[in-house]
Design a protein around this motif. Structure first.
Motif, short mmCIF file in Angstrom:
data_model
loop_
_atom_site.label_atom_id
_atom_site.label_comp_id
_atom_site.label_asym_id
_atom_site.label_seq_id
_atom_site.Cartn_x
_atom_site.Cartn_y
_atom_site.Cartn_z
N GLN A 108 -28.57 0.07 9.51
CA GLN A 108 -27.78 0.73 8.47
C GLN A 108 -28.79 1.29 7.46
O GLN A 108 -29.82 0.68 7.20
N ILE A 109 -28.48 2.45 6.92
CA ILE A 109 -29.45 3.15 6.07
C ILE A 109 -29.96 2.27 4.92
O ILE A 109 -31.16 2.23 4.65
N ASP A 110 -29.07 1.49 4.29
CA ASP A 110 -29.53 0.70 3.15
C ASP A 110 -30.36 -0.52 3.55
O ASP A 110 -30.92 -1.20 2.70
N ALA A 111 -30.48 -0.79 4.87
CA ALA A 111 -31.31 -1.91 5.33
C ALA A 111 -32.63 -1.45 5.93
O ALA A 111 -33.45 -2.28 6.33
N MET A 112 -32.88 -0.15 5.94
CA MET A 112 -34.08 0.36 6.61
C MET A 112 -35.38 -0.16 5.98
O MET A 112 -36.36 -0.42 6.67
N GLY A 113 -35.37 -0.32 4.67
CA GLY A 113 -36.57 -0.82 3.97
C GLY A 113 -36.94 -2.22 4.43
O GLY A 113 -38.13 -2.54 4.56
N LEU A 114 -35.93 -3.05 4.67
CA LEU A 114 -36.17 -4.41 5.16
C LEU A 114 -36.91 -4.35 6.49
O LEU A 114 -37.93 -5.01 6.68
N TYR A 115 -36.41 -3.57 7.43
CA TYR A 115 -37.01 -3.52 8.77
C TYR A 115 -38.39 -2.86 8.74
O TYR A 115 -39.28 -3.23 9.50
N ALA A 116 -38.57 -1.90 7.84
CA ALA A 116 -39.88 -1.23 7.72
C ALA A 116 -40.98 -2.23 7.36
O ALA A 116 -42.12 -2.09 7.81
N LYS A 117 -40.63 -3.27 6.59
CA LYS A 117 -41.61 -4.30 6.22
C LYS A 117 -42.18 -5.02 7.45
O LYS A 117 -43.24 -5.60 7.40
N PHE A 118 -41.43 -4.98 8.55
CA PHE A 118 -41.84 -5.66 9.78
C PHE A 118 -42.41 -4.68 10.81
O PHE A 118 -42.57 -5.03 11.98
N GLY A 119 -42.70 -3.45 10.38
CA GLY A 119 -43.33 -2.49 11.28
C GLY A 119 -42.37 -1.63 12.07
O GLY A 119 -42.77 -0.94 13.01
N PHE A 120 -41.08 -1.64 11.71
CA PHE A 120 -40.11 -0.76 12.38
C PHE A 120 -40.15 0.63 11.77
O PHE A 120 -40.26 0.78 10.55
N VAL A 121 -40.07 1.65 12.63
CA VAL A 121 -40.13 3.04 12.20
C VAL A 121 -38.89 3.77 12.74
O VAL A 121 -38.52 3.58 13.91
N ALA A 122 -38.28 4.59 11.90
CA ALA A 122 -37.09 5.34 12.33
C ALA A 122 -37.47 6.37 13.39
O ALA A 122 -38.51 7.01 13.30
N GLU A 123 -36.61 6.50 14.38
CA GLU A 123 -36.79 7.49 15.45
C GLU A 123 -35.48 8.23 15.66
O GLU A 123 -34.42 7.62 15.66
N GLY A 124 -35.58 9.56 15.85
CA GLY A 124 -34.39 10.33 16.18
C GLY A 124 -33.54 10.64 14.97
O GLY A 124 -33.94 10.46 13.83
N ASP A 125 -32.34 11.12 15.26
CA ASP A 125 -31.44 11.58 14.21
C ASP A 125 -30.54 10.46 13.70
O ASP A 125 -30.26 9.50 14.42
N GLN A 126 -30.09 10.65 12.47
CA GLN A 126 -29.10 9.73 11.90
C GLN A 126 -27.84 9.81 12.74
O GLN A 126 -27.49 10.86 13.27
N PHE A 127 -27.14 8.67 12.90
CA PHE A 127 -25.90 8.66 13.67
C PHE A 127 -24.92 7.69 13.04
O PHE A 127 -25.29 6.87 12.20
N GLU A 128 -23.67 7.82 13.47
CA GLU A 128 -22.62 6.94 12.94
C GLU A 128 -22.25 5.91 13.99
O GLU A 128 -22.11 6.23 15.16
N GLU A 129 -22.14 4.66 13.54
CA GLU A 129 -21.70 3.57 14.42
C GLU A 129 -20.71 2.75 13.62
O GLU A 129 -21.02 2.31 12.52
N ALA A 130 -19.51 2.59 14.16
CA ALA A 130 -18.44 1.84 13.48
C ALA A 130 -18.21 2.38 12.06
O ALA A 130 -17.98 1.63 11.12
#
Length: 141
Positions: A108-130
């Motif tokens: 979820q967009i507001d959680a991206m900063g959390l995952y970035a701290k662990f080396g996760f990088v966004a790939e591809g386009d934004q999408f909607e889920e649920a």
């Protein structure tokens, strides 16, 4: 002094506590359709976060055709801001097999900063889920 621990779920009672947290966060707070929330449970490895033995967060990982997917990170509203999300991500990553080369999640967009701290990088386009905007994120380091 609050004690935070994340345990790997090993019985039905702990799993039901994790499901209860996910129901509150995803179904009630975020209005996710319940039928989308309960899938792939039996092929997933689940975790429960506890503060002073009180269940306060949950997550899971599972092996997919693409690799290893981290999912369903949920922290009860009254416990947010206490690094529980970080503890859950760390526990799930630590539990993955040593040869897990492709690790990903849908953030979820507001959680991206959390995952970035662990080396996760966004790939591809934004999408909607649920009904919620997400980005796929892949662990790079």
């Amino acid at each position: 002094m609050e004690t935070l621990q994340v345990i790997k779920i090993k019985n039905k009672e702990e799993l039901e506590q994790a499901f209860a947290i996910r129901k509150i966060v995803f179904v009630e707070e975020q209005n996710c359709p319940p039928e989308l929330e309960w899938e792939n449970e039996e092929v997933s490895t689940h975790f429960l976060a506890l503060i002073n033995t009180n269940p306060c967060g949950a997550c899971r990982w599972r092996k997919t055709d693409a690799g290893y997917k981290l999912e369903r990170f949920a922290v009860l509203k009254e416990y947010r801001g206490k690094r529980i999300g970080q503890a859950l991500v760390a526990a799930a990553l630590h539990d993955l097999p040593a040869d897990a080369s492709y690790i990903y999640l849908n953030a979820q967009i507001d959680a991206m900063g959390l995952y970035a701290k662990f080396g996760f990088v966004a790939e591809g386009d934004q999408f909607e889920e649920a009904g919620i905007q997400h980005f796929k994120m892949v662990k790079k380091s």
